[in-house]
Write a protein that holds these residues in place. Structure first.
Motif, PDB file in Angstrom:
ATOM      1  N   TYR A   1       0.852  -1.197   0.000  1.00 12.62           N
ATOM      2  CA  TYR A   1       0.000   0.000   0.000  1.00 12.62           C
ATOM      3  C   TYR A   1       0.882   1.240   0.000  1.00 12.62           C
ATOM      4  O   TYR A   1       1.723   1.413   0.881  1.00 12.62           O
ATOM      5  CB  TYR A   1      -0.902   0.000   1.246  1.00 12.62           C
ATOM      6  CG  TYR A   1      -1.763   1.238   1.335  1.00 12.62           C
ATOM      7  CD1 TYR A   1      -2.892   1.382   0.530  1.00 12.62           C
ATOM      8  CD2 TYR A   1      -1.432   2.279   2.203  1.00 12.62           C
ATOM      9  CE1 TYR A   1      -3.671   2.528   0.593  1.00 12.62           C
ATOM     10  CE2 TYR A   1      -2.203   3.423   2.272  1.00 12.62           C
ATOM     11  CZ  TYR A   1      -3.317   3.544   1.459  1.00 12.62           C
ATOM     12  OH  TYR A   1      -4.087   4.681   1.521  1.00 12.62           O
TER      13      TYR A   1
ATOM     14  N   SER B   1       1.526  -6.800   2.769  1.00 10.12           N
ATOM     15  CA  SER B   1       1.030  -8.100   3.240  1.00 10.12           C
ATOM     16  C   SER B   1       1.346  -9.162   2.198  1.00 10.12           C
ATOM     17  O   SER B   1       1.551  -8.848   1.020  1.00 10.12           O
ATOM     18  CB  SER B   1      -0.473  -8.053   3.521  1.00 10.12           C
ATOM     19  OG  SER B   1      -1.194  -7.648   2.372  1.00 10.12           O
TER      20      SER B   1
ATOM     21  N   ASP C   1       3.770  -0.672   4.663  1.00  7.23           N
ATOM     22  CA  ASP C   1       2.435  -1.291   4.705  1.00  7.23           C
ATOM     23  C   ASP C   1       2.424  -2.361   3.632  1.00  7.23           C
ATOM     24  O   ASP C   1       2.342  -2.051   2.438  1.00  7.23           O
ATOM     25  CB  ASP C   1       1.345  -0.249   4.398  1.00  7.23           C
ATOM     26  CG  ASP C   1       1.338   0.871   5.420  1.00  7.23           C
ATOM     27  OD1 ASP C   1       0.940   0.626   6.559  1.00  7.23           O
ATOM     28  OD2 ASP C   1       1.753   1.991   5.058  1.00  7.23           O
TER      29      ASP C   1
ATOM     30  N   CYS D   1       1.160  -9.577   7.719  1.00  2.00           N
ATOM     31  CA  CYS D   1       1.242  -8.204   7.207  1.00  2.00           C
ATOM     32  C   CYS D   1       2.077  -7.319   8.125  1.00  2.00           C
ATOM     33  O   CYS D   1       2.373  -7.685   9.265  1.00  2.00           O
ATOM     34  CB  CYS D   1      -0.149  -7.600   7.045  1.00  2.00           C
ATOM     35  SG  CYS D   1      -1.006  -7.275   8.589  1.00  2.00           S
TER      36      CYS D   1
ATOM     37  N   LEU E   1      -5.492  -5.667   5.155  1.00  2.00           N
ATOM     38  CA  LEU E   1      -4.238  -6.042   4.471  1.00  2.00           C
ATOM     39  C   LEU E   1      -4.143  -7.557   4.316  1.00  2.00           C
ATOM     40  O   LEU E   1      -3.786  -8.067   3.248  1.00  2.00           O
ATOM     41  CB  LEU E   1      -3.026  -5.552   5.277  1.00  2.00           C
ATOM     42  CG  LEU E   1      -2.668  -4.071   5.196  1.00  2.00           C
ATOM     43  CD1 LEU E   1      -1.620  -3.726   6.261  1.00  2.00           C
ATOM     44  CD2 LEU E   1      -2.149  -3.688   3.818  1.00  2.00           C
TER      45      LEU E   1
END
Ligand SMILES: CC(=O)SCCNC(=O)CCNC(=O)[C@H](O)C(C)(C)COP(=O)(O)OP(=O)(O)OC[C@H]1O[C@@H](n2cnc3c(N)ncnc32)[C@H](O)[C@@H]1OP(=O)(O)O
Length: 511
Positions: free
Chosen positions: A16, A256, A254, A125, A29
């Motif tokens: 992200y 996952s 960010d 994540c 996520l």
């Protein structure tokens, strides 16, 4: 082939890069990675409801002492299961450690082989990138709707903290402080000069940046030269000597990633195309002598050596048969020690990463190796019949998990060795006595100098007293002492150790 053979059928990754104010919650996520893994296996997302096993990699924020500043579910597997409409009979949440993704794949594969699991989702994540920004900018977490108070999850893995209170008090609890102790010890063992060693670190990681630049999921898709990686600059400060920022795993991302693992029978019933199947041929898990001060030395990892050897043995292949390699790479020394223990040269033409590594690809806390496995699966599908090796490391070169993969179906049944067998060999290794309150003449065994954003902070010395007992101490914090430790090799230097005035710590003053 045995229909109970475990097989990885799909992998999903997500990065992200958007506005932190609207970043996905941890459960969101995880769900995106899970749905992408299903899609990769050719399955509709609704099929995730059929998983009977769910293993979630522990969030970095749930490390002991992490607190609950960032609201999130108290039971991530249960919250995720609800979101994907699943009711897994076996749902676990791992303890801390970057070894967890590979370890969980090894464990669920064994369950599949034993008939305890048919279809498993293994997923994790990292969300400290946006979470930290939300906290510092006061953005709040009102749009994250997964902060459920649920009964504690069943935990899996080794729950022990990475350091003792004695070690933590002297700063060893942070990876950015502890890994440099290994790096400086390795340099001294090899008798390399500081400039030559810095050049080696740059040359080791420059190819990693090249791989990251080609990896669409990498956090930093920037190729950097060897010199740029090690040169101290406004953008590349020293963190823990000898590591500049670019040589450290990046913390705030960010991301996952997850994989679906099934029995061959279930994979076929689900209609997963044959060309998606990737088999786990070999695996092993073990921990080194647990606490840093208990290690035999600061430049080896018997657990890496023995798990690598065992995973290859189980797969029935040798290192020469491996076509693709991903060595865990939180800091250069993890790769240097990993390569040495496995018998790989640092400039092995196969390369030592498929993702770009933790400082450039990302995934810093516990879930990096899930990205390695995901990328490895695709590499192997693109190079059918080749073998891939993934190593995963937790705490401070403490916990090791290894996997050997291939699209080639295994010849025999999946038979994971009991990890206790390797563990007994490691636990029997001799190691130095540790003393908590040393006094008098002492010698530096290894050390680091810790920098903050504003400059020098402190020195950390692992030393031996006159009787050879090992201790940890801090140094005086004046610039002359700290700069001196960086200017010329300090391993082997003598000095005096005593208790700090307030009695809380040891202080080593170099001669
Ligand atoms: C078993 C294991 O896996 S152990 C490893 C576990 N992981 C860790 O311990 C993570 C260690 N890393 C960290 O703690 C942090 O990333 C640090 C200390 C190295 C650097 O973080 P900060 O103190 O925030 O760095 P600093 O304030 O100097 O600079 C921040 C900037 O550098 C960038 N940056 C941080 N690390 C890197 C990197 N490796 N490469 C390039 N840029 C980086 C940040 O994105 C940020 O950029 P911005 O200013 O454009 O937003």
């Amino acid at each position: 082939m045995d229909e109970r053979t475990p097989v990885l059928i799909g992998a999903g990754q997500f990065t992200y890069r958007g506005d932190p104010a609207s970043s996905p919650s941890p459960t969101a996520l995880l769900k995106i990675a899970a749905e992408r893994a299903a899609q990769d296996a050719g399955l509709a997302p609704e099929k995730l409801s059929e998983i009977d096993t769910l293993a979630v990699v522990g969030f970095t924020i749930d490390a002991p002492g992490g607190g609950r500043l960032v609201p999130h579910s108290t039971n991530p597997p249960a919250t995720l299961a609800k979101r994907i409409g699943a009711d897994p009979k076996y749902a676990v949440y791992s303890h801390m450690g970057g070894n967890s993704p590979q370890q969980l794949v090894n464990i669920v594969s064994e369950r599949i082989a034993k008939g305890e699991t048919e279809l498993a989702l293994v997923v994790g994540c990292e969300f400290l990138g946006s979470a930290t920004k939300r906290l510092t900018k006061g953005l709040g977490f009102a749009d994250w709707d997964d902060a459920e108070e649920l009964p504690e999850p069943e935990r899996i893995g080794d729950p022990r903290p990475g350091v003792t209170p004695y070690e933590a008090k002297h700063g060893l609890g942070r990876p950015i402080n502890c890994y440099p102790l290994f790096e400086n010890a390795l340099r001294a063992r090899d008798g390399r000069s500081i400039p030559d060693h810095q050049a080696r670190l740059g040359e080791l990681f420059a190819p990693f940046t090249k791989v990251a630049a080609q990896n669409p999921e990498a956090w930093f898709r920037i190729e950097r030269s060897a010199q740029e990686l090690v040169e101290v600059s406004d953008r590349n400060r020293m963190v823990g000597f000898p590591y500049t920022k670019y040589l450290n795993a990046i913390m705030d991302v960010d991301q996952s990633a997850g994989v679906l693992v099934a029995s061959l029978k279930t994979a076929r019933e689900l209609g997963v195309p044959e060309d998606k199947l990737v088999y786990l041929h070999g695996c092993a898990d073990a921990s080194d002598l647990w606490y840093p001060l208990d290690r035999q030395n600061f430049h080896s990892s018997p657990a890496m050596r023995l798990t690598g050897k065992r995973a290859l043995e189980m797969a029935g292949v040798s290192l020469a048969d491996i076509g693709h390699i991903d060595l865990y790479s939180c800091f250069p020394v993890a790769v240097e020690v990993g390569a040495e223990e496995l018998g790989l040269a640092l400039d092995d033409p196969r390369g030592l990463t498929v993702t770009g590594g933790l400082p450039y690809m990302g995934g810093p806390g516990n879930n990096y190796a899930m990205h390695s496995i995901a990328v490895m699966m695709q590499r192997l599908r693109d190079d059918r019949g080749s073998y891939g090796l993934v190593t995963a490391n937790g705490w401070f070169l403490t916990k090791q998990s290894t996997g050997v993969y291939s699209t080639t179906p295994p010849k025999g049944p999946f038979d994971r060795q009991d990890p206790k067998i390797i563990q007994a060999q490691i636990d029997a290794l001799p190691h130095p006595t540790v003393i908590e309150e040393p006094k008098g003449a002492a010698t530096i065994e290894t050390y680091t100098v810790v920098h903050g954003r504003e400059g020098y902070m402190m020195g950390i010395v692992v030393g031996r007293d006159s009787e050879g007992r090992r201790f940890v101490a801090n140094t005086p914090t004046d610039e002359a002492t700290l700069a001196g430790l960086e200017a010329k090799e300090a391993v082997g230097r003598t000095g005096t150790v005593s208790r700090s005035e307030d009695g809380s710590r040891n202080i080593f003053v170099p001669d």
